[in-house]
Design an enzyme around this catalytic site. Structure first.
Site, PDB file in Angstrom:
ATOM      1  N   ASP A  15       0.785  -1.121  -0.174  1.00 21.00           N
ATOM      2  CA  ASP A  15       0.167  -0.053   0.018  1.00 21.00           C
ATOM      3  C   ASP A  15       0.904   1.100  -0.069  1.00 21.00           C
ATOM      4  OD1 ASP A  15      -2.347   1.253  -0.067  1.00 21.00           O
ATOM      5  OD2 ASP A  15      -2.794   1.331   2.193  1.00 21.00           O
ATOM      6  N   HIS A  49       2.584   3.362  -8.961  1.00 18.16           N
ATOM      7  CA  HIS A  49       2.389   1.896  -9.266  1.00 18.16           C
ATOM      8  C   HIS A  49       3.774   1.372 -10.013  1.00 18.16           C
ATOM      9  CE1 HIS A  49      -1.438   1.756  -7.654  1.00 18.16           C
ATOM     10  NE2 HIS A  49      -1.960   2.315  -8.445  1.00 18.16           N
ATOM     11  N   LEU A  55      11.975 -20.114  -5.154  1.00 18.49           N
ATOM     12  CA  LEU A  55      10.800 -19.233  -4.515  1.00 18.49           C
ATOM     13  C   LEU A  55       9.317 -19.199  -5.377  1.00 18.49           C
ATOM     14  CD1 LEU A  55      10.038 -16.742  -2.246  1.00 18.49           C
ATOM     15  CD2 LEU A  55      10.940 -15.383  -4.357  1.00 18.49           C
TER      16      LEU A  55
HETATM   17  C1  FPP Z   1      -1.926   0.115  -3.335  1.00 24.69           C
HETATM   18  O1  FPP Z   1      -1.389   1.399  -3.259  1.00 24.69           O
HETATM   19  C2  FPP Z   1      -1.449  -0.670  -4.517  1.00 24.69           C
HETATM   20  C3  FPP Z   1      -2.157  -1.182  -5.430  1.00 24.69           C
HETATM   21  C4  FPP Z   1      -3.539  -0.972  -5.555  1.00 24.69           C
HETATM   22  C5  FPP Z   1      -1.588  -1.991  -6.469  1.00 24.69           C
HETATM   23  C6  FPP Z   1      -0.352  -2.427  -6.285  1.00 24.69           C
HETATM   24  C7  FPP Z   1       0.680  -2.779  -7.229  1.00 24.69           C
HETATM   25  C8  FPP Z   1       1.766  -2.953  -7.288  1.00 24.69           C
HETATM   26  C9  FPP Z   1       2.956  -2.507  -6.350  1.00 24.69           C
HETATM   27  C10 FPP Z   1       2.556  -2.744  -8.621  1.00 24.69           C
HETATM   28  C11 FPP Z   1       2.678  -4.324  -8.955  1.00 24.69           C
HETATM   29  C12 FPP Z   1       1.489  -4.429  -9.863  1.00 24.69           C
HETATM   30  C13 FPP Z   1       1.472  -5.246 -10.953  1.00 24.69           C
HETATM   31  C14 FPP Z   1       0.333  -4.842 -11.882  1.00 24.69           C
HETATM   32  C15 FPP Z   1       2.565  -6.128 -11.306  1.00 24.69           C
HETATM   33  P1  FPP Z   1      -2.526   2.516  -3.225  1.00 24.69           P
HETATM   34  O2  FPP Z   1      -2.560   2.989  -4.941  1.00 24.69           O
HETATM   35  O3  FPP Z   1      -3.897   2.126  -2.801  1.00 24.69           O
HETATM   36  O4  FPP Z   1      -1.544   3.695  -2.745  1.00 24.69           O
HETATM   37  P2  FPP Z   1      -2.509   4.790  -1.854  1.00 24.69           P
HETATM   38  O5  FPP Z   1      -3.255   4.024  -0.465  1.00 24.69           O
HETATM   39  O6  FPP Z   1      -1.157   5.709  -1.418  1.00 24.69           O
HETATM   40  O7  FPP Z   1      -3.581   5.612  -2.818  1.00 24.69           O
END
Ligand code: FPP
Length: 247
Positions: free
Chosen positions: A22, A39, A133
């Site tokens: 997150d 992302h 892994l």
């Molecule tokens: C949450 O942060 C994160 C996500 C919804 C996506 C997680 C994805 C990745 C780390 C990339 C890997 C993904 C792929 C497609 C390979 P948020 O957007 O909710 O952050 P915020 O809470 O700060 O808004």
């Protein structure tokens, strides 16, 4: 009780780490960048995390990449995440192969485009013989979806609903339950991640935003885990090693 969940883990290195990654959006917003840039940076952090888990002897890593609820995000963010997945797969699969990583996707594929689905299958096939892994990427995944699909499968086959039969029908039945569940970004909730499998997981919350969660941060989480006493419903005395009991 499912047999997979109760074997006490005496190792200081968690066999299975699960992560709610997150904070990508906040990381980007703080820098006046579009959320998708967060992302993208998150994929880099994930790449480093996979390598570090392999080096530390972690055997299973499960990450929450796209939740059943993420469809409700702005359309450009949803398509950005789909695009990112495709790019990351074509770029990273050769490296994963080299590092002995087996990638597996967990979640409801029926809502994904044919192109995305083909990419997932290709990545899984290319890494299927790797054993160092297991890397589970939860994509269009939700813990409630998982429990419901397991129950529906059992009902369709006319099988009895027991803890063990549900456990064996869950999307993560190919790996033991997570020992350590990490959530970055400062929030302290599960957000529909691994509701069934996290029953005995040690929880670790980090204020770092996911793009900032580096090898040192992962080591700190593992060190914290090593201090925990895992009792699985037993008493502290019951789970102490014999030598400690005598002391
Ligand atoms: C949450 O942060 C994160 C996500 C919804 C996506 C997680 C994805 C990745 C780390 C990339 C890997 C993904 C792929 C497609 C390979 P948020 O957007 O909710 O952050 P915020 O809470 O700060 O808004």
């Amino acid at each position: 009780m499912p047999a997979r969940a109760i074997a006490p883990n005496v190792s200081t290195i968690p066999h299975h780490i699960a992560i709610v990654m997150d904070g990508n959006g906040r990381w980007a917003t703080k820098r006046f960048l579009p959320r998708v840039a967060g992302h993208k940076k998150g994929v880099d952090a994930l790449r480093a995390c996979v390598t570090h888990c392999g080096e530390r002897g972690v055997k299973v890593l499960t990450v929450f990449a796209f939740s059943s609820e993420n469809w409700n995000r702005p359309p450009e963010e949803v398509s950005g995440l789909m695009e990112l997945l495709a790019v990351a797969l074509s770029r990273e699969v050769p490296h994963l192969k080299g590092e002995g990583v087996r990638i597996q996707f967990v979640g409801d594929r029926s809502a994904l485009s044919e192109k995305v689905r083909a990419g997932l299958l290709q990545a899984e096939a290319a890494t299927a013989s790797n054993t160092r892994l297991v890397f589970n990427v939860c994509f269009n995944y939700g813990g409630r979806w998982d429990i419901a699909q397991a129950a529906a499968r059992l009902a369709a086959r006319g099988e009895a609903i027991t803890e063990q039969s549900i456990d064996e029908s869950m999307a993560l039945a190919h790996v033991p339950d997570p020992d350590l569940l990490i959530r970055t970004g400062g929030e302290k909730r599960l957000s529909n991640f691994l509701l069934w499998q996290a029953a005995y997981a040690e929880l670790y919350f980090s204020d770092k935003l996911w793009p900032e969660f580096d090898a040192a941060a992962l080591d700190a989480a593992i060190a914290d885990y090593a201090q925990r006493e895992r009792r699985f419903g037993k008493t502290s005395q019951q789970v102490q090693p014999v030598a400690k009991k005598a002391a």
